[in-house]
Design a protein around this motif. Structure first.
Motif, PDB file in Angstrom:
ATOM      1  N   ARG A 254      -7.017   4.286  10.148  1.00 34.08           N
ATOM      2  CA  ARG A 254      -7.393   3.984   8.762  1.00 34.08           C
ATOM      3  C   ARG A 254      -8.403   4.982   8.197  1.00 34.08           C
ATOM      4  O   ARG A 254      -8.247   5.460   7.064  1.00 34.08           O
ATOM      5  CB  ARG A 254      -7.984   2.571   8.694  1.00 34.08           C
ATOM      6  CG  ARG A 254      -7.009   1.444   8.994  1.00 34.08           C
ATOM      7  CD  ARG A 254      -6.008   1.264   7.887  1.00 34.08           C
ATOM      8  NE  ARG A 254      -5.316  -0.022   8.023  1.00 34.08           N
ATOM      9  CZ  ARG A 254      -4.005  -0.165   7.921  1.00 34.08           C
ATOM     10  NH1 ARG A 254      -3.235   0.899   7.710  1.00 34.08           N
ATOM     11  NH2 ARG A 254      -3.448  -1.355   8.042  1.00 34.08           N
ATOM     12  N   LYS A 255      -9.435   5.301   8.957  1.00 30.37           N
ATOM     13  CA  LYS A 255     -10.546   6.100   8.429  1.00 30.37           C
ATOM     14  C   LYS A 255     -10.299   7.603   8.509  1.00 30.37           C
ATOM     15  O   LYS A 255     -10.480   8.325   7.534  1.00 30.37           O
ATOM     16  CB  LYS A 255     -11.841   5.748   9.172  1.00 30.37           C
ATOM     17  CG  LYS A 255     -12.312   4.306   8.971  1.00 30.37           C
ATOM     18  CD  LYS A 255     -12.705   4.048   7.530  1.00 30.37           C
ATOM     19  CE  LYS A 255     -13.335   2.664   7.369  1.00 30.37           C
ATOM     20  NZ  LYS A 255     -13.693   2.407   5.953  1.00 30.37           N
TER      21      LYS A 255
ATOM     22  N   ARG B  44      -1.812   4.225   5.832  1.00 28.07           N
ATOM     23  CA  ARG B  44      -1.645   3.057   4.970  1.00 28.07           C
ATOM     24  C   ARG B  44      -0.499   2.164   5.408  1.00 28.07           C
ATOM     25  O   ARG B  44      -0.109   1.243   4.692  1.00 28.07           O
ATOM     26  CB  ARG B  44      -1.446   3.515   3.520  1.00 28.07           C
ATOM     27  CG  ARG B  44      -2.607   4.332   2.989  1.00 28.07           C
ATOM     28  CD  ARG B  44      -2.402   4.802   1.569  1.00 28.07           C
ATOM     29  NE  ARG B  44      -3.469   5.708   1.149  1.00 28.07           N
ATOM     30  CZ  ARG B  44      -4.648   5.310   0.698  1.00 28.07           C
ATOM     31  NH1 ARG B  44      -4.904   4.012   0.595  1.00 28.07           N
ATOM     32  NH2 ARG B  44      -5.572   6.191   0.343  1.00 28.07           N
TER      33      ARG B  44
ATOM     34  N   TYR C 250      -9.461  -3.750   9.562  1.00 20.94           N
ATOM     35  CA  TYR C 250      -8.521  -2.642   9.677  1.00 20.94           C
ATOM     36  C   TYR C 250      -7.065  -3.107   9.797  1.00 20.94           C
ATOM     37  O   TYR C 250      -6.153  -2.380   9.398  1.00 20.94           O
ATOM     38  CB  TYR C 250      -8.858  -1.788  10.903  1.00 20.94           C
ATOM     39  CG  TYR C 250     -10.244  -1.210  10.873  1.00 20.94           C
ATOM     40  CD1 TYR C 250     -10.637  -0.332   9.860  1.00 20.94           C
ATOM     41  CD2 TYR C 250     -11.179  -1.528  11.860  1.00 20.94           C
ATOM     42  CE1 TYR C 250     -11.921   0.203   9.828  1.00 20.94           C
ATOM     43  CE2 TYR C 250     -12.454  -0.996  11.841  1.00 20.94           C
ATOM     44  CZ  TYR C 250     -12.819  -0.130  10.827  1.00 20.94           C
ATOM     45  OH  TYR C 250     -14.083   0.399  10.791  1.00 20.94           O
TER      46      TYR C 250
ATOM     47  N   GLN D 202      -6.307   8.118   7.197  1.00 22.22           N
ATOM     48  CA  GLN D 202      -5.919   7.438   5.960  1.00 22.22           C
ATOM     49  C   GLN D 202      -4.528   6.811   6.077  1.00 22.22           C
ATOM     50  O   GLN D 202      -3.723   6.855   5.145  1.00 22.22           O
ATOM     51  CB  GLN D 202      -5.969   8.413   4.787  1.00 22.22           C
ATOM     52  CG  GLN D 202      -7.348   8.984   4.504  1.00 22.22           C
ATOM     53  CD  GLN D 202      -8.328   7.898   4.054  1.00 22.22           C
ATOM     54  OE1 GLN D 202      -8.089   7.212   3.070  1.00 22.22           O
ATOM     55  NE2 GLN D 202      -9.427   7.754   4.787  1.00 22.22           N
TER      56      GLN D 202
ATOM     57  N   ARG E  97      -9.312   1.923  13.651  1.00 21.85           N
ATOM     58  CA  ARG E  97     -10.319   2.615  12.847  1.00 21.85           C
ATOM     59  C   ARG E  97      -9.934   4.089  12.654  1.00 21.85           C
ATOM     60  O   ARG E  97     -10.046   4.639  11.552  1.00 21.85           O
ATOM     61  CB  ARG E  97     -11.690   2.513  13.511  1.00 21.85           C
ATOM     62  CG  ARG E  97     -12.817   3.093  12.653  1.00 21.85           C
ATOM     63  CD  ARG E  97     -14.108   3.253  13.416  1.00 21.85           C
ATOM     64  NE  ARG E  97     -14.564   2.011  14.014  1.00 21.85           N
ATOM     65  CZ  ARG E  97     -14.676   1.798  15.326  1.00 21.85           C
ATOM     66  NH1 ARG E  97     -14.363   2.784  16.181  1.00 21.85           N
ATOM     67  NH2 ARG E  97     -15.092   0.651  15.797  1.00 21.85           N
TER      68      ARG E  97
ATOM     69  N   ARG F 191       0.858  -1.175   0.000  1.00 24.32           N
ATOM     70  CA  ARG F 191       0.000   0.000   0.000  1.00 24.32           C
ATOM     71  C   ARG F 191       0.895   1.226   0.000  1.00 24.32           C
ATOM     72  O   ARG F 191       2.006   1.187   0.540  1.00 24.32           O
ATOM     73  CB  ARG F 191      -0.894   0.048   1.248  1.00 24.32           C
ATOM     74  CG  ARG F 191      -2.038  -0.933   1.261  1.00 24.32           C
ATOM     75  CD  ARG F 191      -2.998  -0.579   2.392  1.00 24.32           C
ATOM     76  NE  ARG F 191      -2.323  -0.592   3.673  1.00 24.32           N
ATOM     77  CZ  ARG F 191      -2.262  -1.655   4.474  1.00 24.32           C
ATOM     78  NH1 ARG F 191      -2.834  -2.781   4.118  1.00 24.32           N
ATOM     79  NH2 ARG F 191      -1.635  -1.591   5.621  1.00 24.32           N
TER      80      ARG F 191
END
Length: 404
Positions: free
Chosen positions: A132-133, A138, A160, A136, A129, A28
């Motif tokens: 990641r959310k 990676r 996640y 962002q 969470r 990623r």
């Protein structure tokens, strides 16, 4: 309590968990996209713990408060250690700060059990969470799974995290009952089964979200109970077969201050941990079975590696003609690995294998010599007693100290 004080306590508290390798993460990158961080096949940045060990993740506990009283654990309920607790937002801040300073490229997050298994698991998920959310992120995330947590929470964690781990800790259910009375083997294997099932469903449906693409791992403590290496390896073999674990990690028991009388006061030899890792690699990559490497009882020898020990017990299968043997059998020769076995097979399509070819391939010649036949070489040692050959090939003390 200041954030740096919490970090000092909770990073030190996490050092006993070995199951945090970052292999298996998908590639990623935030390049050309919103967000921050990256994973790639070349690994991640390294940081160093205060005692000099090299780690590649920010490895911390959410908290070292714990409702459980596992006798082998420094963070057990009855342990007199400094306690601290991060809020999820603090872990997120630390992870991003450490990443931006190029100290780490990912997070390994575990926790003591607070309030309840479900509550603890929810707090761990909240960290992942948010990363990641909201940010962002990676980079790599490895979450420790709380076995007694609701399966729905474990499934959410896998959406996640790159990898999940459920520590079995002890290879014997009897030892678990005696040393960790609040834990149950059924809940541990149940959590492993939940992860395995969710992984299977994700792989089967290409439209489904990725679920813990790095798979799952576990840890067994070596020397905290009376389990021998045979029991440990047979347990590992079962876990690999039943739940398709990526790795089983082995951690030599480290006596802790004010340890209860139920656990040893002396650590096992670190070389024992190393031999278990070698044997585990033979299980995962070479097609060996636990019963081949060790009998129903006993420990792996410390003076020689497990593959050499197997070869000495099975002298009737040697020497092996490298110009005729199957690749799998060539890879079982001491001093020759899987890649070298593949190179030998490729080369012999073009020419007969000679002894000098093995030298050029950088085989461990001293170990391989008694077990091979080439077009210009046959060992004189093939009639030497195994006990004498073992003395000749045993690791020197300097080597043992190096690996220990």
């Amino acid at each position: 309590m200041e954030l740096i004080e919490k970090l000092t306590i909770l990073a030190d508290a996490a050092k006993y968990d070995a199951s945090c390798a970052s292999s298996g993460a998908p590639k990623r990158s935030s390049k050309g996209k919103d967000g921050i961080g990256a994973t790639n096949g070349m690994g991640i940045c390294h940081s160093y713990t205060p005692d000099g060990r090299c780690v590649s993740l920010l490895k911390i506990l959410l908290t070292n408060f714990c409702l459980y009283d596992c006798q082998y654990c420094v963070n057990r309920r009855s342990s007199d250690v400094p306690r601290a607790r991060f809020m999820p937002e603090e872990v997120v801040k630390l992870t991003l700060d450490f990443y931006q300073r190029n100290y780490v490229s990912g997070l390994f997050l575990s926790s003591g059990i607070i309030q309840s298994p479900d509550y603890t698991m929810e707090q761990l998920i909240r960290v992942a969470r948010l990363l990641r959310k909201e940010h962002q992120f990676r980079g790599y995330i490895h979450l420790k799974t709380i076995p007694e947590a609701d399966p729905a929470l474990i499934e959410e964690a896998g959406r996640y995290a790159d990898r999940l781990s459920v520590n079995i800790e002890l290879p014997s259910p009897d030892s678990l009952i005696r040393l960790a009375p609040e834990k149950q083997i059924g809940s541990i294997t149940g959590a492993m089964g939940t992860i395995d099932s969710a992984s299977n469903e994700s792989r089967a449906d290409k439209r489904a979200p990725k679920f813990a693409p790095g798979g799952q791992s576990t840890q067994m403590i070596v020397g905290a109970d009376a389990s021998d290496d045979s029991r440990i390896l047979h347990t590992a073999e079962s876990l690999y077969g039943d739940y398709r674990l990526r790795r089983v990690y082995y951690s030599a028991f480290s006596p802790i201050p004010n340890s209860p009388a139920s656990v040893p006061f002396q650590a096992p030899p670190l070389l024992r941990e190393h031999r278990l890792y070698q044997a585990d690699f033979l299980l995962r990559s070479y097609g060996f079975k636990a019963g081949e490497l060790i009998g129903a009882q006993g420990n792996l020898p410390l003076d020689i590696d497990p593959k050499l020990a197997w070869a000495l017990v099975n002298r009737a299968q040697f020497p092996v003609d490298l110009n005729l043997a199957e690749p799998a059998m060539i890879a079982r020769i001491p001093g020759i690995g899987i890649r070298t076995a593949q190179r030998i097979v490729s080369l012999r399509r073009l020419k007969r294998i000679r002894f000098e070819d093995l030298v050029r391939m950088r085989c461990v010649i001293d170990k391989a010599r008694p077990f091979i036949i080439t077009s210009d070489y046959r060992p004189r040692q093939d009639t030497v007693e195994s006990s004498q050959l073992r003395r000749q090939l045993s690791d020197q003390p300097a080597q043992m100290a190096l690996w220990a």
